[in-house]
Design a protein around this motif. Sequence first.
Motif, PDB file in Angstrom:
ATOM      1  N   ARG B  12      57.896  44.057  26.916  1.00  0.00           N
ATOM      2  CA  ARG B  12      58.053  42.469  27.652  1.00  0.00           C
ATOM      3  C   ARG B  12      57.420  41.953  28.423  1.00  0.00           C
ATOM      4  N   PRO B  13      56.849  41.193  29.026  1.00  0.00           N
ATOM      5  CA  PRO B  13      56.180  40.730  29.438  1.00  0.00           C
ATOM      6  C   PRO B  13      54.679  41.239  29.906  1.00  0.00           C
ATOM      7  N   SER B  14      53.319  40.566  29.756  1.00  0.00           N
ATOM      8  CA  SER B  14      52.157  40.902  30.367  1.00  0.00           C
ATOM      9  C   SER B  14      52.071  41.609  31.631  1.00  0.00           C
ATOM     10  N   ARG B  15      51.582  42.676  32.463  1.00  0.00           N
ATOM     11  CA  ARG B  15      51.697  42.572  34.101  1.00  0.00           C
ATOM     12  C   ARG B  15      50.293  42.282  33.778  1.00  0.00           C
ATOM     13  N   VAL B  16      50.490  41.239  35.162  1.00  0.00           N
ATOM     14  CA  VAL B  16      49.187  40.471  35.574  1.00  0.00           C
ATOM     15  C   VAL B  16      48.462  40.634  36.496  1.00  0.00           C
ATOM     16  N   VAL B  17      47.312  41.381  37.395  1.00  0.00           N
ATOM     17  CA  VAL B  17      47.064  41.157  38.440  1.00  0.00           C
ATOM     18  C   VAL B  17      45.667  40.400  38.641  1.00  0.00           C
ATOM     19  N   ILE B  18      45.834  39.386  39.316  1.00  0.00           N
ATOM     20  CA  ILE B  18      44.618  38.168  40.013  1.00  0.00           C
ATOM     21  C   ILE B  18      44.568  39.388  41.296  1.00  0.00           C
ATOM     22  N   LEU B  19      42.704  39.575  41.315  1.00  0.00           N
ATOM     23  CA  LEU B  19      42.453  40.029  42.071  1.00  0.00           C
ATOM     24  C   LEU B  19      41.751  38.834  43.105  1.00  0.00           C
ATOM     25  N   ASP B  20      42.305  38.862  44.252  1.00  0.00           N
ATOM     26  CA  ASP B  20      42.012  37.837  45.225  1.00  0.00           C
ATOM     27  C   ASP B  20      41.095  37.914  46.067  1.00  0.00           C
ATOM     28  N   HIS B  21      40.361  37.539  45.466  1.00  0.00           N
ATOM     29  CA  HIS B  21      38.623  38.111  46.447  1.00  0.00           C
ATOM     30  C   HIS B  21      38.156  36.821  47.957  1.00  0.00           C
ATOM     31  N   GLY B  22      38.998  36.204  47.998  1.00  0.00           N
ATOM     32  CA  GLY B  22      38.795  35.326  49.224  1.00  0.00           C
ATOM     33  C   GLY B  22      39.070  34.032  49.428  1.00  0.00           C
ATOM     34  N   SER B  23      38.145  33.896  48.313  1.00  0.00           N
ATOM     35  CA  SER B  23      37.614  32.449  48.085  1.00  0.00           C
ATOM     36  C   SER B  23      38.423  31.553  48.286  1.00  0.00           C
ATOM     37  N   GLY B  24      39.494  31.813  47.527  1.00  0.00           N
ATOM     38  CA  GLY B  24      40.357  30.241  48.200  1.00  0.00           C
ATOM     39  C   GLY B  24      41.501  29.715  46.366  1.00  0.00           C
ATOM     40  N   ASN B  25      40.540  29.160  45.768  1.00  0.00           N
ATOM     41  CA  ASN B  25      41.049  28.395  44.395  1.00  0.00           C
ATOM     42  C   ASN B  25      42.020  29.648  43.184  1.00  0.00           C
ATOM     43  N   ILE B  26      42.292  29.771  43.487  1.00  0.00           N
ATOM     44  CA  ILE B  26      43.129  30.571  42.382  1.00  0.00           C
ATOM     45  C   ILE B  26      44.597  30.440  41.995  1.00  0.00           C
ATOM     46  N   HIS B  27      44.863  29.248  42.292  1.00  0.00           N
ATOM     47  CA  HIS B  27      45.621  28.433  41.943  1.00  0.00           C
ATOM     48  C   HIS B  27      45.833  28.340  40.217  1.00  0.00           C
ATOM     49  N   SER B  28      44.756  27.870  39.718  1.00  0.00           N
ATOM     50  CA  SER B  28      44.656  26.480  38.439  1.00  0.00           C
ATOM     51  C   SER B  28      45.289  28.260  37.993  1.00  0.00           C
ATOM     52  N   LEU B  29      43.789  29.120  38.087  1.00  0.00           N
ATOM     53  CA  LEU B  29      44.360  30.172  37.416  1.00  0.00           C
ATOM     54  C   LEU B  29      45.639  30.872  36.904  1.00  0.00           C
ATOM     55  N   GLY B  37      52.046  33.270  29.738  1.00  0.00           N
ATOM     56  CA  GLY B  37      53.255  34.750  30.009  1.00  0.00           C
ATOM     57  C   GLY B  37      53.280  35.343  30.986  1.00  0.00           C
ATOM     58  N   ALA B  38      52.242  35.537  31.564  1.00  0.00           N
ATOM     59  CA  ALA B  38      52.104  36.821  32.252  1.00  0.00           C
ATOM     60  C   ALA B  38      53.153  37.191  33.121  1.00  0.00           C
ATOM     61  N   GLU B  39      53.919  38.178  33.655  1.00  0.00           N
ATOM     62  CA  GLU B  39      54.526  38.641  34.272  1.00  0.00           C
ATOM     63  C   GLU B  39      52.782  38.415  35.210  1.00  0.00           C
ATOM     64  N   LEU B  40      53.070  37.926  36.558  1.00  0.00           N
ATOM     65  CA  LEU B  40      52.038  37.801  37.836  1.00  0.00           C
ATOM     66  C   LEU B  40      51.815  38.438  38.793  1.00  0.00           C
ATOM     67  N   ARG B  41      50.841  39.637  39.626  1.00  0.00           N
ATOM     68  CA  ARG B  41      50.894  40.095  41.154  1.00  0.00           C
ATOM     69  C   ARG B  41      49.154  39.103  41.553  1.00  0.00           C
ATOM     70  N   ILE B  42      49.286  38.320  42.465  1.00  0.00           N
ATOM     71  CA  ILE B  42      48.334  37.900  43.239  1.00  0.00           C
ATOM     72  C   ILE B  42      47.615  39.272  44.368  1.00  0.00           C
ATOM     73  N   GLU B  43      46.467  39.943  44.248  1.00  0.00           N
ATOM     74  CA  GLU B  43      46.793  41.043  44.831  1.00  0.00           C
ATOM     75  C   GLU B  43      45.220  40.778  46.185  1.00  0.00           C
ATOM     76  N   SER B  44      45.366  41.667  46.974  1.00  0.00           N
ATOM     77  CA  SER B  44      43.636  41.497  47.960  1.00  0.00           C
ATOM     78  C   SER B  44      43.304  42.730  47.507  1.00  0.00           C
ATOM     79  N   PRO B  45      42.024  43.112  46.940  1.00  0.00           N
ATOM     80  CA  PRO B  45      41.558  44.492  45.863  1.00  0.00           C
ATOM     81  C   PRO B  45      41.814  45.367  46.777  1.00  0.00           C
ATOM     82  N   SER B  46      42.142  45.219  48.407  1.00  0.00           N
ATOM     83  CA  SER B  46      41.971  46.369  49.045  1.00  0.00           C
ATOM     84  C   SER B  46      43.181  47.381  48.653  1.00  0.00           C
ATOM     85  N   ALA B  47      43.831  46.378  48.539  1.00  0.00           N
ATOM     86  CA  ALA B  47      45.540  46.671  48.599  1.00  0.00           C
ATOM     87  C   ALA B  47      45.740  46.871  47.144  1.00  0.00           C
TER      88      ALA B  47
END
Lengths: 279, 235
Positions: B12-29, B37-47
């Motif tokens: 299956r695709p790699s499951r990847v989580v970006i820890l969005d620490h609130g500083s804005g631009n994670i769009h490019s990443l 090819g990542a299966e991506l989630r964007i999450e707040s560190p605390s959650a």
Amino acid sequence: MLMRRLVVCLDVDAGRVVKGTRFQRLREIGDPVVLAERYARQGADEIVLLDISATAAHRTPIHGAMAEVVRRAAERLWVPLTVGGGIRSVEDVDAALRAGADKVAINSAAVRRPAVLTEAATRFGAQCVVASIDARRAPVAAAGDAGPDPWRVVVRGGRTPTNLGAVDWARTCVGHGAGELLVTSIDADGTRGGYDLDLTRTIADAVTVPVVASGGAGSAADVCAVLQQGRADAALVAGIVHDGVETVSGLKRAMAAAGLPVRGWPATRPARAEVGPTP
Amino acid sequence: MSGPIVSGPARRPSRVVILDHGSGNIHSLAKGLRAAGAELRIESPSATALDADLIVLPGVGAFSAAAERLAAIRTRMRDALGRDVAALGICLGMQLLFEESEEGPGRGLGVLAGRVTRLGAARVPHMGWNAVERAQGSPWPGMGSDDPALARAGLVEAYFAHGYACRPTDPSCVTAWTSVAGDRFPSVVRAGSVVGTQFHPEKSGAPGLEFLRAVVDDVRPRVCRAAGSAWSAPR
């Protein structure tokens, strides 16, 4: 070694790329997304999208057609994208970044309220805050014996002169947190008579952040001159590549031939066939 | 369906989580990781549940603010990385792998020993394209290197935008170096399944995207043992 950048600028009005001379007489060039992707594929190190009518029209920046252009361009680019035009607040910066910009250029709003640079740098980091400065050489009478800072800052897309000395203002912007300066000579803009080397060099020597020189590129020699004699970190071009006077790859080849470190044209290694960033 | 699946799609695709620490631009990443090819989630560190194959620490903002946002999960994060969960830190995200930064107060994850200090260049931020020199092996694409992702991507130049750099206590974690105005700093570090890059692969053209693809592929689970939820653990 840090390489010198070739930056291609697309002035956008109502969703289309336009180009003028000394900020006037705009001609339509084409679709910004198509052009941005083409220039990136040819080796542009960075793309700038400027909404040139946003400030004058008092429009909300990065909305409607412009927001769509930024989103679509960001979707296709794998090199840094700078967005500007009418950015007034940290919320506008946020909107531009969320639309996909990597850096945001702030011009008139910083003159009105320099703290906007600090607010943006604190929240998003100085590396994404570009202070954009449009400068015009003051008439000799007004400037006296010219002195070390004979340029005046002009805001609102070249429409409104100020009494700010451009070099002083450049220092102020850096002091307020700008991580890069985009310095445009209005006198040279669109003339293809060469960059204002004095303006670029004076500002580059006065500040500790990278300087992108803009306005006046007419040939590859002009681009090399502003990077060498003008001491700019990056040269911005628009008209000469839009009109096919030069190509992006041709300009980079000329930069490398002049001994400048250039991405995709390593001086100490054989040149690679492809520099294109498009996967 | 019951019982083990012995054929069919093994990966299956790699499951990847970006820890969005609130500083804005994670769009490019985010765009880069999806294209890789990542299966991506964007999450707040605390959650976040930290239940991904790869945890990505993005690269924009200031050290102190990001460290503060990470504080809540610092221990969980260190445990996860200790269990060999893979991580990728980009720019500021790489700096957060270390202990502390001259940029401001706050604790990094301390996965790597060392601190972060201001670049010694005349012009800061170090902004633009620069050479990425592999610590060992050949600087030539395809001719072998100690860093598999750099080798696979043929990445020799990358886009940087930073004012601070990591100074590892033990430079053996450094797989590539970059120099600006006499200051030589690590541009890639590796420790087990943790990778840090001072440059932005998502802004570094086709080789940058290939680098992300190599990192994402590397954490992709190899075997599918059973139907439904019982995926094999990432290696």
